[in-house]
Design an enzyme around this catalytic site. Structure first.
Site, PDB file in Angstrom:
ATOM      1  N   LYS A   9     -18.378   8.261   9.599  1.00 33.02           N
ATOM      2  CA  LYS A   9     -19.266   9.130   8.828  1.00 33.02           C
ATOM      3  C   LYS A   9     -20.724   8.996   9.307  1.00 33.02           C
ATOM      4  CE  LYS A   9     -16.269   8.965   4.710  1.00 33.02           C
ATOM      5  NZ  LYS A   9     -16.161   8.492   3.310  1.00 33.02           N
ATOM      6  N   TYR A  49     -12.626  18.073   2.227  1.00 35.23           N
ATOM      7  CA  TYR A  49     -12.667  17.403   0.922  1.00 35.23           C
ATOM      8  C   TYR A  49     -12.271  18.323  -0.232  1.00 35.23           C
ATOM      9  CZ  TYR A  49     -14.683  13.073   2.803  1.00 35.23           C
ATOM     10  OH  TYR A  49     -14.884  11.895   3.464  1.00 35.23           O
ATOM     11  N   ASN A 112     -19.779   4.761   2.687  1.00 33.40           N
ATOM     12  CA  ASN A 112     -18.727   3.800   3.062  1.00 33.40           C
ATOM     13  C   ASN A 112     -18.226   3.920   4.504  1.00 33.40           C
ATOM     14  OD1 ASN A 112     -17.236   6.087   2.716  1.00 33.40           O
ATOM     15  ND2 ASN A 112     -15.929   5.306   1.074  1.00 33.40           N
ATOM     16  N   HIS A 115     -13.857   7.459   7.278  1.00 28.14           N
ATOM     17  CA  HIS A 115     -12.766   8.156   6.596  1.00 28.14           C
ATOM     18  C   HIS A 115     -11.478   7.917   7.374  1.00 28.14           C
ATOM     19  CE1 HIS A 115     -10.280  11.334   4.848  1.00 28.14           C
ATOM     20  NE2 HIS A 115      -9.882  11.550   6.085  1.00 28.14           N
ATOM     21  N   GLU A 126      -5.305  17.119   8.261  1.00 27.96           N
ATOM     22  CA  GLU A 126      -6.639  16.796   8.773  1.00 27.96           C
ATOM     23  C   GLU A 126      -6.706  16.899  10.293  1.00 27.96           C
ATOM     24  OE1 GLU A 126      -7.937  13.986   4.970  1.00 27.96           O
ATOM     25  OE2 GLU A 126      -7.406  12.990   6.848  1.00 27.96           O
TER      26      GLU A 126
HETATM   27  P1  IDP Z   1     -11.043   7.417   0.604  1.00 25.36           P
HETATM   28  O1  IDP Z   1     -12.156   7.843   1.529  1.00 25.36           O
HETATM   29  O2  IDP Z   1     -10.907   5.922   0.549  1.00 25.36           O
HETATM   30  O3  IDP Z   1      -9.738   8.123   0.881  1.00 25.36           O
HETATM   31  P2  IDP Z   1     -11.333   9.158  -1.719  1.00 25.36           P
HETATM   32  O4  IDP Z   1     -11.032   8.789  -3.118  1.00 25.36           O
HETATM   33  O5  IDP Z   1     -10.418  10.128  -1.032  1.00 25.36           O
HETATM   34  O6  IDP Z   1     -11.504   7.806  -0.888  1.00 25.36           O
HETATM   35  O7  IDP Z   1     -12.809   9.742  -1.716  1.00 25.36           O
HETATM   36  C1  IDP Z   1     -13.322  10.401  -0.578  1.00 25.36           C
HETATM   37  C2  IDP Z   1     -14.741   9.962  -0.334  1.00 25.36           C
HETATM   38  O8  IDP Z   1     -15.562  10.434  -1.394  1.00 25.36           O
HETATM   39  C3  IDP Z   1     -14.969   8.453  -0.329  1.00 25.36           C
HETATM   40  O9  IDP Z   1     -14.682   7.849   0.915  1.00 25.36           O
HETATM   41  C4  IDP Z   1     -16.441   8.384  -0.637  1.00 25.36           C
HETATM   42  O10 IDP Z   1     -17.230   8.688   0.519  1.00 25.36           O
HETATM   43  C5  IDP Z   1     -16.610   9.511  -1.639  1.00 25.36           C
HETATM   44  N1  IDP Z   1     -16.500   9.037  -3.021  1.00 25.36           N
HETATM   45  C6  IDP Z   1     -15.372   8.785  -3.732  1.00 25.36           C
HETATM   46  N2  IDP Z   1     -15.655   8.364  -4.979  1.00 25.36           N
HETATM   47  C7  IDP Z   1     -17.011   8.363  -5.052  1.00 25.36           C
HETATM   48  C8  IDP Z   1     -17.937   8.036  -6.102  1.00 25.36           C
HETATM   49  O11 IDP Z   1     -17.567   7.637  -7.211  1.00 25.36           O
HETATM   50  N3  IDP Z   1     -19.264   8.152  -5.799  1.00 25.36           N
HETATM   51  C9  IDP Z   1     -19.713   8.590  -4.583  1.00 25.36           C
HETATM   52  N4  IDP Z   1     -18.889   8.898  -3.585  1.00 25.36           N
HETATM   53  C10 IDP Z   1     -17.547   8.802  -3.808  1.00 25.36           C
HETATM   54 MG    MG Z   2      -9.193  10.125   0.666  1.00 31.05          MG
END
Ligand code: IDP
Ligand code: MG
Length: 149
Positions: A9, A49, A112, A115, A126
């Protein structure tokens, strides 16, 4: 063999972590079959997304993913999808174990670093969303007999 979609990212690129992240993927024995450095359009980000549309963090997430260049990859290997999710660690870096990419390099769920596809269907979707078929390169690694029994 399985294929999965991985993206470093914008924060991973800005924090100059591209090399370190790719090193972890490579050293685990997984194989890179496609890679590109690119700016993500709002259209691509919203398709990628779409399952999160309507959630409180959605707008911020689209802004984050389109805020700078990313590194998009397709990675291949035995159980590549689950294996990469383990290397990546929990979504919230505060819960991600030490030794995982998010555990070692990130602090906040909204920044984070990386992805990775979360299952077979997602991986298929994807990969075809981010890559043309001809961008996926079929080749053999010379060390395959030392990686797989
Ligand atoms: P993942 O990336 O581990 O699969 P997902 O639940 O699919 O997690 O969420 C996608 C992305 O959305 C996360 O990697 C993160 O960047 C963002 N995200 C998810 N939950 C939150 C939140 O509570 N606050 C801010 N960003 C979030
Ligand atoms: Mg995800």
């Amino acid at each position: 063999m399985e294929r999965t979609f991985v993206m470093i990212k914008p924060d991973g690129v800005q924090r100059r972590l591209v090399g370190k992240v790719i090193e972890r993927i490579e050293q685990s024995g997984l194989k890179i079959v496609a890679m590109k450095f690119m700016r993500v359009s709002t259209e691509l980000a919203s398709k990628h997304y779409e399952m999160h549309k309507g959630k409180s963090f959605y707008d911020g997430l689209i802004k984050y993913i389109t805020s700078g260049p990313v590194v998009a990859m397709v990675i291949e290997g035995e159980n590549a999808i689950a294996k990469i999710r383990k290397l990546v660690g929990a979504t919230d870096p505060q819960d991600a174990a030490p030794g995982t990419i998010r555990g070692d390099f990130a602090q906040h769920i909204g920044r984070n670093i990386i992805h990775a596809s979360d299952g077979e269907e997602t991986a298929k979707r994807e990969i075809s969303l981010w890559f043309e078929n001809e961008e996926l390169v079929d080749y053999e690694m010379i060390d395959e007999q030392w990686i797989y029994e």
